[in-house]
Design an enzyme around this catalytic site. Structure first.
Site, PDB file in Angstrom:
ATOM      1  N   ASP A  48     -11.121  -2.604 -13.641  1.00 39.91           N
ATOM      2  CA  ASP A  48     -11.616  -1.550 -13.482  1.00 39.91           C
ATOM      3  C   ASP A  48     -13.075  -1.620 -13.848  1.00 39.91           C
ATOM      4  O   ASP A  48     -13.981  -1.355 -13.242  1.00 39.91           O
ATOM      5  CB  ASP A  48     -11.135  -0.315 -14.022  1.00 39.91           C
ATOM      6  CG  ASP A  48     -10.361   0.647 -12.967  1.00 39.91           C
ATOM      7  OD1 ASP A  48     -10.905   0.623 -11.749  1.00 39.91           O
ATOM      8  OD2 ASP A  48      -9.366   1.213 -13.266  1.00 39.91           O
ATOM      9  N   GLU A  71     -15.766   5.731 -10.442  1.00 47.22           N
ATOM     10  CA  GLU A  71     -14.634   6.531 -10.947  1.00 47.22           C
ATOM     11  C   GLU A  71     -14.668   6.407 -12.491  1.00 47.22           C
ATOM     12  O   GLU A  71     -14.179   7.344 -13.064  1.00 47.22           O
ATOM     13  CB  GLU A  71     -13.386   5.772 -10.262  1.00 47.22           C
ATOM     14  CG  GLU A  71     -12.134   6.287 -11.059  1.00 47.22           C
ATOM     15  CD  GLU A  71     -10.874   6.028 -10.092  1.00 47.22           C
ATOM     16  OE1 GLU A  71     -10.893   5.093  -9.530  1.00 47.22           O
ATOM     17  OE2 GLU A  71      -9.960   7.085 -10.181  1.00 47.22           O
ATOM     18  N   ASP A 124     -15.039   2.863  -6.149  1.00 47.83           N
ATOM     19  CA  ASP A 124     -13.989   2.758  -6.640  1.00 47.83           C
ATOM     20  C   ASP A 124     -13.796   1.411  -7.000  1.00 47.83           C
ATOM     21  O   ASP A 124     -13.469   0.585  -6.300  1.00 47.83           O
ATOM     22  CB  ASP A 124     -12.798   3.304  -5.627  1.00 47.83           C
ATOM     23  CG  ASP A 124     -11.322   3.425  -6.467  1.00 47.83           C
ATOM     24  OD1 ASP A 124     -11.268   3.096  -7.653  1.00 47.83           O
ATOM     25  OD2 ASP A 124     -10.633   4.152  -6.007  1.00 47.83           O
ATOM     26  N   ILE A 126     -11.432  -0.279  -8.655  1.00 48.68           N
ATOM     27  CA  ILE A 126     -10.215  -0.954  -8.078  1.00 48.68           C
ATOM     28  C   ILE A 126      -9.528   0.061  -7.356  1.00 48.68           C
ATOM     29  O   ILE A 126      -8.963   1.321  -8.197  1.00 48.68           O
ATOM     30  CB  ILE A 126      -9.236  -1.451  -9.643  1.00 48.68           C
ATOM     31  CG1 ILE A 126      -9.985  -2.358 -10.327  1.00 48.68           C
ATOM     32  CG2 ILE A 126      -8.069  -1.840  -8.874  1.00 48.68           C
ATOM     33  CD1 ILE A 126      -9.848  -3.876  -9.528  1.00 48.68           C
ATOM     34  N   ASP A 127      -9.325   0.182  -6.250  1.00 48.88           N
ATOM     35  CA  ASP A 127      -8.667   1.433  -5.389  1.00 48.88           C
ATOM     36  C   ASP A 127      -7.297   0.675  -5.068  1.00 48.88           C
ATOM     37  O   ASP A 127      -7.275  -0.698  -4.888  1.00 48.88           O
ATOM     38  CB  ASP A 127      -9.415   1.615  -4.287  1.00 48.88           C
ATOM     39  CG  ASP A 127      -8.624   2.283  -3.257  1.00 48.88           C
ATOM     40  OD1 ASP A 127      -7.911   3.156  -3.500  1.00 48.88           O
ATOM     41  OD2 ASP A 127      -8.929   2.351  -2.156  1.00 48.88           O
ATOM     42  N   THR A 129      -4.641   0.702  -8.033  1.00 55.31           N
ATOM     43  CA  THR A 129      -4.287   0.087  -9.256  1.00 55.31           C
ATOM     44  C   THR A 129      -3.025  -0.419  -9.232  1.00 55.31           C
ATOM     45  O   THR A 129      -2.535  -1.373  -9.859  1.00 55.31           O
ATOM     46  CB  THR A 129      -4.698   1.193 -10.322  1.00 55.31           C
ATOM     47  OG1 THR A 129      -5.939   1.692 -10.088  1.00 55.31           O
ATOM     48  CG2 THR A 129      -4.599   0.488 -11.705  1.00 55.31           C
ATOM     49  N   SER A 219       0.605   4.967   2.443  1.00 53.20           N
ATOM     50  CA  SER A 219       0.806   4.424   0.842  1.00 53.20           C
ATOM     51  C   SER A 219       1.924   3.868   0.425  1.00 53.20           C
ATOM     52  O   SER A 219       2.973   4.375   1.061  1.00 53.20           O
ATOM     53  CB  SER A 219       0.562   5.913   0.124  1.00 53.20           C
ATOM     54  OG  SER A 219      -0.705   6.140   0.093  1.00 53.20           O
ATOM     55  N   HIS A 224       2.071   9.329  -4.127  1.00 53.16           N
ATOM     56  CA  HIS A 224       0.608   9.610  -3.552  1.00 53.16           C
ATOM     57  C   HIS A 224       0.415  10.494  -2.085  1.00 53.16           C
ATOM     58  O   HIS A 224      -0.355  10.462  -1.560  1.00 53.16           O
ATOM     59  CB  HIS A 224      -0.408   8.325  -3.265  1.00 53.16           C
ATOM     60  CG  HIS A 224      -0.767   7.937  -4.652  1.00 53.16           C
ATOM     61  ND1 HIS A 224      -1.440   6.560  -4.620  1.00 53.16           N
ATOM     62  CD2 HIS A 224      -0.709   8.145  -5.922  1.00 53.16           C
ATOM     63  CE1 HIS A 224      -1.676   6.416  -6.052  1.00 53.16           C
ATOM     64  NE2 HIS A 224      -1.168   7.525  -6.588  1.00 53.16           N
ATOM     65  N   SER A 248      -3.775   1.108  -1.451  1.00 55.05           N
ATOM     66  CA  SER A 248      -5.477   1.072  -1.245  1.00 55.05           C
ATOM     67  C   SER A 248      -6.083   1.005   0.110  1.00 55.05           C
ATOM     68  O   SER A 248      -5.068   1.004   1.204  1.00 55.05           O
ATOM     69  CB  SER A 248      -5.816  -0.200  -1.961  1.00 55.05           C
ATOM     70  OG  SER A 248      -5.756  -1.281  -1.020  1.00 55.05           O
ATOM     71  N   LYS A 251      -5.467  -0.719   3.750  1.00 55.02           N
ATOM     72  CA  LYS A 251      -4.725  -0.343   4.991  1.00 55.02           C
ATOM     73  C   LYS A 251      -5.899   0.172   6.068  1.00 55.02           C
ATOM     74  O   LYS A 251      -5.789  -0.325   7.227  1.00 55.02           O
ATOM     75  CB  LYS A 251      -4.260   1.236   4.671  1.00 55.02           C
ATOM     76  CG  LYS A 251      -2.958   1.080   3.880  1.00 55.02           C
ATOM     77  CD  LYS A 251      -2.226   2.568   3.696  1.00 55.02           C
ATOM     78  CE  LYS A 251      -2.834   3.685   2.840  1.00 55.02           C
ATOM     79  NZ  LYS A 251      -2.913   3.070   1.448  1.00 55.02           N
ATOM     80  N   ARG A 265      -1.868  10.180   6.020  1.00 51.89           N
ATOM     81  CA  ARG A 265      -2.171  10.539   4.399  1.00 51.89           C
ATOM     82  C   ARG A 265      -1.749  11.942   4.514  1.00 51.89           C
ATOM     83  O   ARG A 265      -2.858  12.566   4.851  1.00 51.89           O
ATOM     84  CB  ARG A 265      -3.337   9.981   4.141  1.00 51.89           C
ATOM     85  CG  ARG A 265      -3.632  10.040   2.556  1.00 51.89           C
ATOM     86  CD  ARG A 265      -4.936   9.309   2.241  1.00 51.89           C
ATOM     87  NE  ARG A 265      -5.230   9.273   0.669  1.00 51.89           N
ATOM     88  CZ  ARG A 265      -4.384   8.261   0.073  1.00 51.89           C
ATOM     89  NH1 ARG A 265      -3.683   7.343   0.504  1.00 51.89           N
ATOM     90  NH2 ARG A 265      -4.635   8.323  -1.484  1.00 51.89           N
ATOM     91  N   ASP A 278     -12.474   6.970  -2.269  1.00 48.98           N
ATOM     92  CA  ASP A 278     -11.104   6.681  -1.770  1.00 48.98           C
ATOM     93  C   ASP A 278     -11.254   6.635   0.061  1.00 48.98           C
ATOM     94  O   ASP A 278     -10.133   6.036   0.493  1.00 48.98           O
ATOM     95  CB  ASP A 278     -10.115   7.809  -2.092  1.00 48.98           C
ATOM     96  CG  ASP A 278      -9.667   7.477  -3.503  1.00 48.98           C
ATOM     97  OD1 ASP A 278      -9.485   6.542  -3.970  1.00 48.98           O
ATOM     98  OD2 ASP A 278      -9.233   8.441  -4.012  1.00 48.98           O
TER      99      ASP A 278
HETATM  100  P1  AMP Z   1      -3.036   4.757  -1.987  1.00 47.78           P
HETATM  101  O1  AMP Z   1      -3.216   3.272  -2.545  1.00 47.78           O
HETATM  102  O2  AMP Z   1      -3.214   4.690  -0.560  1.00 47.78           O
HETATM  103  O3  AMP Z   1      -1.731   5.447  -2.504  1.00 47.78           O
HETATM  104  O4  AMP Z   1      -4.040   5.200  -2.735  1.00 47.78           O
HETATM  105  C1  AMP Z   1      -4.759   5.201  -3.964  1.00 47.78           C
HETATM  106  C2  AMP Z   1      -5.411   6.362  -4.296  1.00 47.78           C
HETATM  107  O5  AMP Z   1      -4.509   7.600  -4.349  1.00 47.78           O
HETATM  108  C3  AMP Z   1      -6.037   6.357  -5.682  1.00 47.78           C
HETATM  109  O6  AMP Z   1      -7.293   5.757  -5.788  1.00 47.78           O
HETATM  110  C4  AMP Z   1      -6.096   7.845  -6.103  1.00 47.78           C
HETATM  111  O7  AMP Z   1      -7.435   8.156  -6.240  1.00 47.78           O
HETATM  112  C5  AMP Z   1      -5.234   8.377  -5.161  1.00 47.78           C
HETATM  113  N1  AMP Z   1      -4.130   9.366  -5.723  1.00 47.78           N
HETATM  114  C6  AMP Z   1      -4.047   9.439  -7.110  1.00 47.78           C
HETATM  115  N2  AMP Z   1      -3.057  10.596  -7.307  1.00 47.78           N
HETATM  116  C7  AMP Z   1      -2.979  10.934  -6.022  1.00 47.78           C
HETATM  117  C8  AMP Z   1      -1.826  12.122  -5.569  1.00 47.78           C
HETATM  118  N3  AMP Z   1      -1.224  12.679  -6.429  1.00 47.78           N
HETATM  119  N4  AMP Z   1      -1.929  12.073  -4.310  1.00 47.78           N
HETATM  120  C9  AMP Z   1      -2.587  11.349  -3.480  1.00 47.78           C
HETATM  121  N5  AMP Z   1      -3.369  10.552  -3.974  1.00 47.78           N
HETATM  122  C10 AMP Z   1      -3.660  10.015  -5.233  1.00 47.78           C
HETATM  123 MG    MG Z   2      -8.937   4.960  -6.129  1.00 53.16          MG
END
Ligand code: AMP
Ligand code: MG
Length: 331
Positions: A48, A71, A124, A126-127, A129, A219, A224, A248, A251, A265, A278
């Site tokens: 990161d 970030e 971001d 590392i989107d 993680t 996701s 998330h 991330s 997608k 989402r 994001d």
């Molecule tokens: P994804 O990989 O699509 O699940 O999205 C990753 C992103 O979800 C990360 O960069 C975070 O910023 C974001 N994220 C973190 N916590 C949450 C949450 N509780 N609900 C939705 N997105 C989140």
């Molecule tokens: Mg992110």
């Protein structure tokens, strides 16, 4: 199409993200061992901070007046990390910037404290993680926002393989792993292989019109999103293929490349809003590939509300043809 013909911002962004993505790929295993914890308990890694330092160093050199909204910051690194971790970040950045002093690296990372304005970059480092740590997808996400519009969107994708176009294959005919997705407003979306200095192949969304055939992205990390709501909407759509679960903004790359048709989402809890980094790069990639992006209520994404998309609720990104059906299913 040549990268140089798409403007200096696009060229710098692809080089920065490609270089950072290659470094992230080479340090990901160290990163696993050294994962830290931050307030939201998502793992923060050496990758990161290294990626943020490298990308910020490119922006500082080419666009010193531009703000960066990112970030991470150096204070978090120095207070949350052991000295060994800080030293590892400095060493990793030096692989790309051999002359950098420790303070240069910390200053680059700290450029990410920008607050926006008329023209800014958002990153971001590392989107995804969780994807990095668990063998799934993760991306380096960088976008340029001018007067509220994303003008350039770049995703460095160390683990994405696209079968799209001749340039995606190596000389031996195999599909290469890793590439950079690039979108420039008004010009289109491309896949750049190999990362940082490769050939450009144009991407476009799929032609799938029937909701029953929709390949739907979501996701992988259940926390998330609102997974029960996602499955209710899938049933309302009548989508038959199994959903594609992925971490991330990778997608958005699969959607822009026509390898999936719809991305949904749903906020995991009321009042949660994604950060601008994001969605900024990913949204332009989908739009410039011929697709459509709105929130769940059909509103355009508003990148002028601060660090988070406070004026939007969730996300629908589609090939365009399925967008009205998705909006109706969500209602
Ligand atoms: P994804 O990989 O699509 O699940 O999205 C990753 C992103 O979800 C990360 O960069 C975070 O910023 C974001 N994220 C973190 N916590 C949450 C949450 N509780 N609900 C939705 N997105 C989140
Ligand atoms: Mg992110």
């Amino acid at each position: 199409m040549k990268l140089a013909d798409l403007g200096v911002e696009a060229a710098v962004a692809v080089r920065a993200v490609g270089e950072a993505g290659r470094l992230a790929r080479s340090i990901q295993y160290e990163a696993v061992r050294e994962a830290l914890t931050k307030d939201d308990r998502s793992p923060v890694t050496i990758a990161d901070f290294t990626v943020q330092g490298i990308v910020a160093s490119h922006l500082a050199r080419h666009f010193p007046a531009d703000a960066l909204v990112a970030e991470e910051d150096a204070e978090t690194l120095q207070t949350a990390a052991t000295e060994a971790v800080v030293a590892q970040v400095v060493d990793s950045v030096r692989r790309a910037r051999p002359d950098a002093r420790r303070q240069d690296v910390l200053d680059w990372i700290d450029r990410g404290r920008g607050t926006g304005g008329h023209r800014f970059w958002t990153l971001d480092p590392i989107d995804g993680t969780e994807g990095l740590l668990h063998g799934g997808q993760y991306v380096v996400a960088l976008a340029l926002v001018v007067d509220g519009d994303v003008q350039v969107g770049v995703l460095g994708c160390p683990r994405v393989s696209l079968a799209t176009g001749a340039a995606a294959g190596s000389s031996e005919g195999r599909v290469q792993q890793g590439g950079v997705a690039l979108a420039v407003r008004g010009r289109g979306t491309w896949w750049v292989v190999p990362m940082a200095n490769g050939d450009l192949t144009k991407l476009s969304v799929s032609a799938v019109e029937e909701p029953s055939r929709a390949r739907v992205l979501h996701s992988r990390e259940g926390r998330h999103g609102d997974v029960p709501r996602f499955h209710r909407v899938l049933r309302a759509l009548g989508a038959e293929p199994a959903p594609l679960l992925m971490d991330s903004q990778a997608k958005h790359v699969f959607l822009a490349a026509g390898e999936a048709d719809l991305l949904l989402r749903f906020p995991s809890n009321a009042g949660f809003h994604d950060a601008i980094w994001d969605q900024a790069a990913g949204s332009l990639l989908v739009q410039e590939a011929g697709g459509r992006v709105t929130d769940l209520a059909g509103r355009a994404l508003d990148f002028t509300a601060g660090r988070r998309l406070l004026r939007n609720d969730g996300l629908i990104a589609s090939n365009g043809l399925l967008h009205e059906a998705a909006l109706a299913a969500v209602r």
